[in-house]
Write a protein that holds these residues in place. Structure first.
Motif, short mmCIF file in Angstrom:
data_model
loop_
_atom_site.label_atom_id
_atom_site.label_comp_id
_atom_site.label_asym_id
_atom_site.label_seq_id
_atom_site.Cartn_x
_atom_site.Cartn_y
_atom_site.Cartn_z
N SER A 67 1.11 -0.77 -0.02
CA SER A 67 -0.17 -0.04 0.14
C SER A 67 0.69 1.19 0.05
CB SER A 67 -0.84 -0.16 1.25
OG SER A 67 -0.57 0.30 2.42
N THR A 70 2.07 1.24 -3.51
CA THR A 70 0.58 1.99 -3.95
C THR A 70 1.53 3.78 -4.36
OG1 THR A 70 0.22 0.11 -4.28
CG2 THR A 70 -1.32 1.58 -5.03
N THR A 71 0.52 3.95 -3.18
CA THR A 71 0.34 5.63 -3.04
C THR A 71 1.34 6.11 -3.01
OG1 THR A 71 -0.99 4.50 -0.79
CG2 THR A 71 0.05 7.01 -1.11
N THR A 72 2.73 6.03 -3.03
CA THR A 72 4.19 6.74 -3.56
C THR A 72 4.37 7.25 -5.21
OG1 THR A 72 5.19 6.07 -1.81
CG2 THR A 72 6.54 7.33 -3.34
N LEU A 73 3.53 5.46 -5.81
CA LEU A 73 3.63 5.74 -7.12
C LEU A 73 2.31 6.64 -7.70
CD1 LEU A 73 5.31 5.33 -9.11
CD2 LEU A 73 3.84 2.76 -9.19
N SER A 74 1.67 6.20 -7.01
CA SER A 74 0.34 7.39 -7.80
C SER A 74 0.13 9.22 -7.62
CB SER A 74 -1.01 6.62 -6.95
OG SER A 74 -1.22 6.75 -5.63
N ASP A 75 1.14 8.60 -5.81
CA ASP A 75 1.00 10.13 -5.86
C ASP A 75 2.39 11.15 -6.84
OD1 ASP A 75 -0.50 10.41 -3.56
OD2 ASP A 75 0.94 9.89 -1.88
N TYR A 77 2.74 10.34 -9.82
CA TYR A 77 1.81 10.16 -11.37
C TYR A 77 1.28 11.36 -11.48
CZ TYR A 77 4.15 6.69 -13.60
OH TYR A 77 4.82 5.67 -14.32
N VAL A 78 0.02 11.22 -10.03
CA VAL A 78 -1.04 12.17 -10.40
C VAL A 78 -0.80 14.00 -9.67
CG1 VAL A 78 -2.99 13.59 -8.56
CG2 VAL A 78 -2.38 10.69 -9.12
N ILE A 82 1.12 13.82 -14.52
CA ILE A 82 -0.30 14.11 -15.35
C ILE A 82 -0.01 14.91 -15.70
CG2 ILE A 82 -2.84 14.06 -14.91
CD1 ILE A 82 -2.35 10.78 -14.15
#
Length: 88
Positions: A67, A70-75, A77-78, A82
């Motif tokens: 988790s 996943t949070t680190t990578l999605s933060d 990218y977002v 992006i």
């Protein structure tokens, strides 16, 4: 996009990758040292003795820190990738 933005994005991507891989690498290092010390003390030179516990510990740590990764990578990218793609 100019060079400064590109280099800053690459630097941040490398920091994210180090942050994500650090728990797995630290566990592998500690397990390797402990198992190597055990092998040196007992004169047991079995290859599976080093491989199986390391893989098991790394899988356990990966499961626990999934988790966080996943949070680190999605933060990243977002927050960084992006908006750069969208041109903001």
């Amino acid at each position: 996009m100019n060079e400064t933005v590109l280099f800053d994005m690459l630097r941040q991507a490398l920091l994210v990758s180090v942050r994500m891989s650090a728990p797995l690498l630290v566990v592998a290092l500690i397990a390797g040292v402990v198992i190597g010390l055990f092998q040196a003390l007992t004169s047991i030179q079995e290859m599976t003795l080093t491989f199986v516990p390391k893989v098991g510990l790394m899988l356990a740590v990966f499961w626990v820190t999934m988790s966080f990764m996943t949070t680190t990578l999605s933060d990243f990218y977002v927050g960084q990738v992006i908006p750069l793609i969208a041109g903001s």
